[in-house]
Design a protein around this motif. Structure first.
Motif, PDB file in Angstrom:
ATOM      1  N   ASP A  16       0.859  -1.297   0.055  1.00 55.71           N
ATOM      2  CA  ASP A  16      -0.071   0.093   0.030  1.00 55.71           C
ATOM      3  C   ASP A  16       0.830   1.397  -0.097  1.00 55.71           C
ATOM      4  OD1 ASP A  16      -2.256  -1.620   0.206  1.00 55.71           O
ATOM      5  OD2 ASP A  16      -2.588  -1.573   2.289  1.00 55.71           O
ATOM      6  N   THR A  50      -4.117   4.769  12.189  1.00 55.37           N
ATOM      7  CA  THR A  50      -3.600   4.278  10.582  1.00 55.37           C
ATOM      8  C   THR A  50      -3.466   5.661   9.940  1.00 55.37           C
ATOM      9  OG1 THR A  50      -4.531   3.484   8.551  1.00 55.37           O
ATOM     10  CG2 THR A  50      -6.026   4.331   9.843  1.00 55.37           C
ATOM     11  N   LYS A 100      -3.470   5.350   6.597  1.00 54.63           N
ATOM     12  CA  LYS A 100      -4.431   5.057   5.268  1.00 54.63           C
ATOM     13  C   LYS A 100      -5.580   5.643   5.164  1.00 54.63           C
ATOM     14  CE  LYS A 100      -2.450   0.585   5.326  1.00 54.63           C
ATOM     15  NZ  LYS A 100      -2.651  -0.896   5.144  1.00 54.63           N
ATOM     16  N   PRO A 101      -6.104   6.257   4.248  1.00 51.97           N
ATOM     17  CA  PRO A 101      -7.511   6.668   4.218  1.00 51.97           C
ATOM     18  C   PRO A 101      -8.536   5.676   4.372  1.00 51.97           C
ATOM     19  CG  PRO A 101      -6.079   7.448   2.167  1.00 51.97           C
ATOM     20  CD  PRO A 101      -5.326   6.535   3.025  1.00 51.97           C
ATOM     21  N   ASP A 102      -8.283   4.522   3.921  1.00 52.55           N
ATOM     22  CA  ASP A 102      -9.301   3.389   4.022  1.00 52.55           C
ATOM     23  C   ASP A 102      -8.880   2.312   5.085  1.00 52.55           C
ATOM     24  OD1 ASP A 102      -7.087   2.553   2.439  1.00 52.55           O
ATOM     25  OD2 ASP A 102      -8.497   1.318   1.022  1.00 52.55           O
ATOM     26  N   GLY A 103      -7.959   2.609   5.873  1.00 49.78           N
ATOM     27  CA  GLY A 103      -7.427   1.446   6.934  1.00 49.78           C
ATOM     28  C   GLY A 103      -8.165   1.306   8.074  1.00 49.78           C
ATOM     29  N   THR A 104      -8.116   0.335   8.401  1.00 54.20           N
ATOM     30  CA  THR A 104      -8.683   0.032   9.833  1.00 54.20           C
ATOM     31  C   THR A 104      -7.929   0.471  10.888  1.00 54.20           C
ATOM     32  OG1 THR A 104      -8.087  -2.416  10.056  1.00 54.20           O
ATOM     33  CG2 THR A 104      -9.984  -1.903   8.684  1.00 54.20           C
TER      34      THR A 104
END
Length: 132
Positions: free
Chosen positions: A35, A81, A83-87
């Motif tokens: 990523d 996180t 990341k924009p879409d990370g958990t």
């Protein structure tokens, strides 16, 4: 779309730990690295192993932009996180698994590129002989 390099030390000793848990840690670290390099000009990931006394060290290094300084102190906490879409659960899980095996996981702040280092204790010669 990336290059994966392996620098595996043939002299590393077997480690104390669960193979599936080690696989999960490696999967999470490589997935994070994938990523991280997705938007980089140089998309390179290197997995390194080496013996270091009574531990075996596994490192995953990538050529991505690095870990944002704002989250570094809390990097292994759940739901943290970059990341924009990370958990925010992958590194927390990695830390829990590595801790349960008596090891250590850390972001190497001194490395030139983003490097996560996992250190796991090795079996002693006596323990290997007893297991056989």
């Amino acid at each position: 779309g990336f290059t994966l390099g392996l620098q595996l030390d043939p002299d590393v000793q077997p480690v104390k730990g669960d193979a599936i848990e080690i696989e999960q840690v490696l999967f999470n670290l490589v997935r994070n690295a994938m990523d991280a390099v997705a938007a980089a000009n140089l998309r390179q990931i290197v997995i390194t192993t080496r013996a270091a006394g009574a531990v075996t060290v596994l490192e995953v290094t990538d050529s991505g932009p690095g870990v944002p300084s704002a989250i570094r102190p809390r990097l292994f906490e759940p739901f943290v996180t970059g990341k924009p879409d990370g958990t925010g659960l992958g590194l927390a899980l990695c830390q829990r698994l590595v801790d349960s095996m008596g090891g250590n996981i850390a972001l190497d702040d001194t490395a030139e590129r983003t490097t996560f280092r996992v250190s796991l204790p090795t079996f002693s010669q006596d323990a290997r002989e007893a297991a056989e």
